[in-house]
Scaffold this motif. Structure first.
Motif: not given
Lengths: 368, 499
Positions: A130-143
């Motif tokens: 199950k995916a949870k948005y808990t991490r931080i990355r240096r790349v990604g979409p602006d949204s």
């Protein structure tokens, strides 16, 4: 309270068979299964038809409007279809509507007041991600840009490089400062289920009986799918001997010969033992037969198998007895006698289309 | 229920505008009181047959259940409802966009014009709102006294018979029944025949020969039979017959009367469904397209209108059929496409381009709305050209492949089928032949068979219900599979025998 609420409550009581049982025989459920393809279905709306002198519909025919040559079919010969009466009352016909299976299951659950199923035991072996948005990355979409982290990074950079002025605290993030939210996959234990359909395909089971089975099976699947993440289905047919088949074969095979129900139960048990350990799976065996088992003590073997093997392993074992042109046998009776109060066994007699409603309710109404 | 809630100002203004247009076209309607209802209330009123107060009965609950389910799952929407009373009450659905409300108002004004002017509605009770409320009160009183179960059960029985009325009864004066007492009292004495008066006993055999006496006796017996045989003529209003002669308790009599009253009230609406809806659609279309609609509303209106007149192969849309037929009539009378000269014209091209510039269309339409019902309407105005243009067909059931199939596109066949469906509302003709069958007070009914058998299980159950009222055995003469049969229910079992 709305005025009509009182009438509605009364109607519901009649439908549930709590009062005025004599009216229940005029009740129809409408056609419940889709006509063209899987997706087109009609919603079950209980209706009570007060008997009146009226015409048998099939001879009647009527007048319609539209394209087509003489001889072209326009509707299937259901008694309620295509009467085409000008000035007929609203609500006389079945309502058809495009609907998804999920919605359908929800409606089914509401209409039949089915309880949610409680999966049994701990299902530690079956996991899904199950995916949870808990991490931080240096790349990604602006949204997904993480404003606070980005600000912090920029602040840190500006302080460390001496660009920060406390009297004019303007923070300007550059590309390297920007941080994005990202997901992390966590394993979540899931409850999964296996349905094992067993059907008697001996000579006495005709097309009509199989239709009943198919319709019932459709609704069972629809409901169970809404309750479990993942469902596997196995099909077993049997006459005097049992074998595992695919879905297509299951519904279309035509065998002759006698009936030895124990053969199917043995195979079912074998499948469970080999592939679907009861500790990991919610197991739902469904057996459909006309109940006409061979008399050489086979019924006793079945009862024993059920008692010692199948019932303890299953969430719920359902037996539906359809009525064939030779009547129906005594297997249903034997089961009911033997397992009088057993919660793990649900039985139902399905003689006509209207009985499917009751069958589903008795199968799935236990919340197991 | 207080009904003087005025419309919101914007709708009120719209209505005044539409009302003026409608009157300008010559529509003549009762005052109309509009009410804006939320969907729950609207569907409740719809379930109650358009009236805010009805007696308690489960079937209203069933109607409501179906209607509101249809709404919840997005299958159907009721835009409009209007009842035949003076003043008329019409209901608008709260939250509809203005163009829909306009269209509904135009539609409703034509409906009310139809209620007011069509002759088949002349005998309906225009104070039905009060009457329905009275019925509700009376039945509620009975319920308080005799219990919900008993009253509701008896209502069920009466409803099972509520199509056994004579739809033409309000327009026909019939002689009253000659015998008031169903079963002749006293012993049945064999009739004695006096013969002619004879002064001399030896002349007896000459003046009154035995053959003559026998003849006289037969005549007397026949006359007696006639008295025992009632009704004298077959009676189609079986509900009235039961009210007059069945051994009912007072409260049962009340219920039966109420059910019959309501059946008669709704009957003209069934008799004029195609015309009434056609008429309303015709006028909403004209009023909207010629007067009321603004440019920005065109798309919405077209969308709604298309929904109203949409067709599907297996079902005839009364809105569509009525609308098109009325338009056809208007065109024919405008151009003079009627009468001997036109009928006898053989030249297809000439017929097609026929135009006598008569301009009688509008006038004819108003005449039609006044004098016709669905049957006479179809009978008189359906033409082969119309059938071809509207792509009408008749269909039949094919038992070999269990399908309904298009059976014909011939004018005669289609017209016959259509008329048959409409005659007696597509219900079987059943009348009371004898209330004293076998001289034992048994009820003898006859089904006038016109090619289609009765649905037997329903017939049995209906006879069972009749027996509850009549209490003596019920016979029904009908035809099953082309052989005349007599169905009998004697209170215990059904018998089906060939005669």
């Amino acid at each position: 309270m709305q005025r009509v609420q009182r009438d509605l409550n009364r109607f519901r009581q009649i439908v549930r068979g709590q009062i005025k049982k004599n009216l229940r025989k005029y009740m129809s459920q409408g056609e419940m299964i889709g006509r063209q393809g899987k997706r087109l279905v009609s919603i079950p709306l209980p209706q009570i038809d007060i008997p009146r002198f009226r015409f048998g519909s099939k001879q009647a025919g009527g007048v319609g409007q539209g394209e087509g040559e003489v001889g072209d079919p326009i509707a299937r010969g259901d008694p309620q279809e295509g009467e085409g009466q000008a000035g007929s009352e609203p609500g006389e016909h079945i309502i058809e509507v495009d609907i998804t299976l999920e919605e359908l299951a929800q409606i089914l659950g509401e209409e039949l007041e089915l309880p949610r199923i409680e999966p049994k035991g701990s299902k530690k072996n079956i996991v899904s991600e199950k995916a949870k948005y808990t991490r931080i990355r240096r790349v990604g979409p602006d949204s997904l840009r993480h404003f606070k982290r980005t600000y912090k990074e920029a602040l840190r950079r500006q302080i460390s490089s001496g660009l920060y002025d406390p009297h004019n605290p303007v923070i300007i993030p550059i590309h390297d400062d920007v941080r994005y939210r990202s997901w992390k996959e966590t394993p979540v234990p899931e409850s999964n289920a296996i349905i094992i359909y067993m059907m008697d395909v001996s000579g006495s089971m005709g097309r009509e009986q199989k239709d009943l089975v198919r319709n019932t099976a459709f609704w069972i699947e629809t409901w169970l799918r809404s309750q479990y993440k993942q469902i596997e289905i196995r099909y077993i047919v049997h006459d005097a001997a049992a074998k595992e088949v695919d879905k297509e074969t299951f519904y279309h095979i035509r065998e002759g010969g006698g009936t030895r129900i124990s053969s199917a139960y043995k195979l079912c048990d074998k499948i469970i033992n080999e592939r679907y350990p009861p500790t990991d799976w919610n197991i739902y065996p469904f057996h459909f037969s006309d109940g006409d088992n061979w008399g050489d003590g086979d019924t006793e073997i079945c009862l024993k198998l059920l008692e010692t093997e199948l019932l303890p392993k299953s969430n719920l074992f359902c037996y539906g007895q359809v009525r064939s042109m030779y009547g129906s046998g005594s297997f249903l009776y034997e089961l009911q006698q033997h397992f009088e109060d057993d919660d793990l066994l649900a039985t139902s007699e399905i003689a006509r289309h209207e009985d499917i409603y009751d069958a589903i309710k008795s199968f799935l109404g236990k919340g197991k | 229920m207080k009904r003087n809630i005025s419309l919101p100002p914007d709708l009120q203004k719209t209505w005044e505008e539409i009302e003026e247009y409608a009157k300008g076209y010559g529509l003549d309607f009762f005052p109309i009181i509009f009410e804006v209802l939320d969907y729950k209330t609207l569907y409740e009123v719809a379930a109650l047959g358009g009236f805010p107060i009805r007696y308690p009965h489960w079937r209203f609950g069933m109607e409501y259940h179906q209607l509101s389910k249809g709404y919840t799952y997005g299958l159907s929407v009721i835009y409009e409802m209007v009842i035949n009373t003076d003043p008329s009450y019409a209901y608008l659905l709260e939250g509809n966009e203005m163009v829909t409300q306009k269209m509904v108002m135009a539609h409703v004004s034509a409906h009310v014009d139809f209620f007011k002017n069509n002759m088949w509605f002349a005998h309906t009770n225009r104070k039905m709102l009060d009457e329905m409320a009275n019925h509700a009160t009376r039945i509620q009183r009975l319920i308080n006294r005799y219990g919900h179960e008993a009253v509701e059960d008896f209502i069920d029985v009466c409803l099972s018979l509520d199509n056994l009325i004579d739809y033409h009864a309000p327009y026909i004066k019939r002689p009253g029944a000659k015998t008031e007492v169903p079963i002749a009292g006293g012993e049945d004495e064999p009739p004695t025949v006096e013969g002619l008066k004879v002064n001399r006993s030896y002349m007896q055999n000459y003046i009154n020969p035995p053959e003559f006496l026998e003849q006289q006796r037969q005549k007397l017996i026949e006359e007696q039979d006639k008295v025992r045989h009632f009704p004298e003529n077959p009676q189609k209003d079986i509900l009235l017959f039961l009210m007059n002669y069945a051994p009912l308790e007072r409260w049962q009599h009340t219920i039966l009367e109420i059910i019959r009253d309501e059946a008669y009230y709704y009957a003209p609406q069934g008799m004029t469904k195609i015309m009434n809806e056609g008429w309303a659609s015709y006028w909403h279309s004209r009023i909207m397209t010629e007067r009321a609609m603004t440019d920005s509303e065109v798309i919405s209106f077209a969308d709604h209108h298309a929904g109203v007149v949409s067709t599907s192969p297996g079902r005839l849309n009364p809105y569509k059929l009525g609308l098109e037929l009325l338009r056809d009539i208007e065109e024919r009378w405008d151009k003079g496409k009627f009468g001997k000269e036109y009928e006898e014209c053989d030249d297809i091209q000439a017929k097609r381009n026929w135009d006598r510039q008569l301009g009688l269309g509008r006038q004819k339409l108003f005449e039609v709305r006044q004098l016709y019902n669905d049957i006479t309407f179809i009978d008189e105005f359906l033409t082969p050209e119309f059938i071809e243009q509207q792509m009408l067909f008749s269909f039949e059931y094919n038992s070999y492949n269990n399908l309904y199939e298009i059976a014909s596109r011939e004018f005669e066949t289609i017209k016959e089928k259509l008329l048959f469906q409409l005659t007696n509302f597509g219900q079987p003709y059943i009348s009371v032949e004898n209330g004293n069958h076998n001289n034992r007070g048994e009820l003898y009914l006859k089904h006038r068979h016109e090619g289609i058998d009765l649905k037997l299980d329903y017939a049995n159950d209906t006879m069972h219900n009749l027996h509850i009222i009549w209490t003596r055995p019920i016979h029904l003469e009908t035809v099953i599979d082309e052989a005349p049969h007599l169905l009998t229910y004697d209170g215990n079992e059904f018998r089906k025998q060939k005669v």
